[in-house]
Write a protein that holds these residues in place. Sequence first.
Motif, mmCIF file in Angstrom:
data_model
loop_
_atom_site.group_PDB
_atom_site.id
_atom_site.type_symbol
_atom_site.label_atom_id
_atom_site.label_comp_id
_atom_site.label_asym_id
_atom_site.label_seq_id
_atom_site.Cartn_x
_atom_site.Cartn_y
_atom_site.Cartn_z
ATOM 1 N N MET A 38 -6.384 -0.749 4.020
ATOM 2 C CA MET A 38 -5.602 -0.192 2.921
ATOM 3 C C MET A 38 -6.365 0.262 1.867
ATOM 4 S SD MET A 38 -2.872 0.630 4.916
ATOM 5 C CE MET A 38 -1.752 1.261 3.779
ATOM 6 N N LYS B 100 1.953 -3.757 -3.544
ATOM 7 C CA LYS B 100 1.252 -3.414 -2.209
ATOM 8 C C LYS B 100 2.456 -3.651 -1.107
ATOM 9 C CE LYS B 100 -2.311 -4.791 0.859
ATOM 10 N NZ LYS B 100 -3.584 -6.131 1.082
ATOM 11 N N GLU C 192 3.677 -0.759 1.386
ATOM 12 C CA GLU C 192 3.724 -0.934 3.009
ATOM 13 C C GLU C 192 5.121 -0.766 3.530
ATOM 14 O OE1 GLU C 192 1.465 -4.285 3.586
ATOM 15 O OE2 GLU C 192 -0.322 -3.466 3.011
ATOM 16 N N ASP D 78 6.517 1.792 6.447
ATOM 17 C CA ASP D 78 7.022 1.709 7.707
ATOM 18 C C ASP D 78 8.565 2.254 7.904
ATOM 19 O OD1 ASP D 78 4.985 0.090 8.644
ATOM 20 O OD2 ASP D 78 5.847 -1.833 7.815
#
Length: 400
Positions: free
Chosen positions: A1, A98, A102, A106
């Motif tokens: 990432m 972060k 993420e 999802d």
Amino acid sequence: MATFAWTGKTRQGGVKKGEIVAGNRDEAMNLLQKDQILVTSVKKKATEINLSFGEKKVTDKDIVIFTRQFATMIDAGLPLVQCLEILGNQSEHPTLAKAINEVRGDVESGSTYADALRKHPKVFDELYVNMVAAGETGGILDTILNRLSQHIEKAMKLKKQIKSAMVYPITILTVAVAVIVILMVFVIPIFAKMFTDFGGTLPGLTQMVIDLSHFMQRNIIYMVIATWGMAWGIKRYYRTPKGNFNIDKWALKTPVVGDLIQKASIAKFTRTLGTLITSGVPILEGLGIVAKTSGNKVVEKAIMNARQSISEGKTISDPLAKEEVFPPMVVQMIAVGETTGAIDGMLGKIADFYDDEVDTAVTTLTSMLEPAMMVFLGITIGTIVIAMYLPVFEMASIVG
């Protein structure tokens, strides 16, 4: 990432800038387009040199702020993904930002919010994830998030009280040891040389202090290594299941400090379990979570025994009554809560009571340790000073 800095326009024509975490530039473009951003520029940020060891830890305070802001946005009717995007972009904590980005990715991929959080155990613990799952299932996510933030704030207050009780005596003890070592290794040898030059027999106390000083001078390195080795050995022993249990058990039996640990453990156990039950988490699952987060192996064992009792169709209070860590009053109140079907409310009352008890225990500990440390420091340094001046007094009397 990687992190990409982007510039774009909203549907209303306004210019907007920000950063986004994605696998590559195309993925970043797709994520921004899903957020209805007309992208004009996407550039990968240069890799920053991080001089810190590992990622910056996310504190309870960071989680409280994130949770409160998230609850406010959800309550205002903002979509879940949009809330996560806003919070991820505005967060100044790199590790938390972060994780949020993420989680958002999802959720956009079809995952539930709780399942997305579960992938980040270092940021969102099991208690947090299970309460969010209960909130999603019951359609009361904003309410659960507010409860979570209140629970974390109270846990922070409890932790702060215990730390404040230990900081003062540890500081005084550290200063005392440092002063004694400096006196014995650097100051006493000067007096010893002076007394040797004068000749004669030294008083017994003076000779004993000088001998101890010589011993420390010769063996100071070995003493430091032995102290470090002992600390390392205790730490290794504490990491073993048996050592962890034995040290926690010993800590609970320590005068004054053990009382504080016991009351803090009860307050944490009752408040956490009460919050989980109120939020709709099944009691067996709740007890398993509380046991893992108890912080004391003796308390954990007692909670797991209670969990086993319930799984066999029995009560919580019976196994707790057999454990020394839970006073009879706590057991009786839990039993009444089970009988009346209001165990969550009863657990909350116990937690409130023991929060006050922790305050009292902290005050008592501080008031007892402060004079004790002063007496220890006074006697130790006073003995050294007297031992050094005894020969001076004798020489003065001889000259007189």
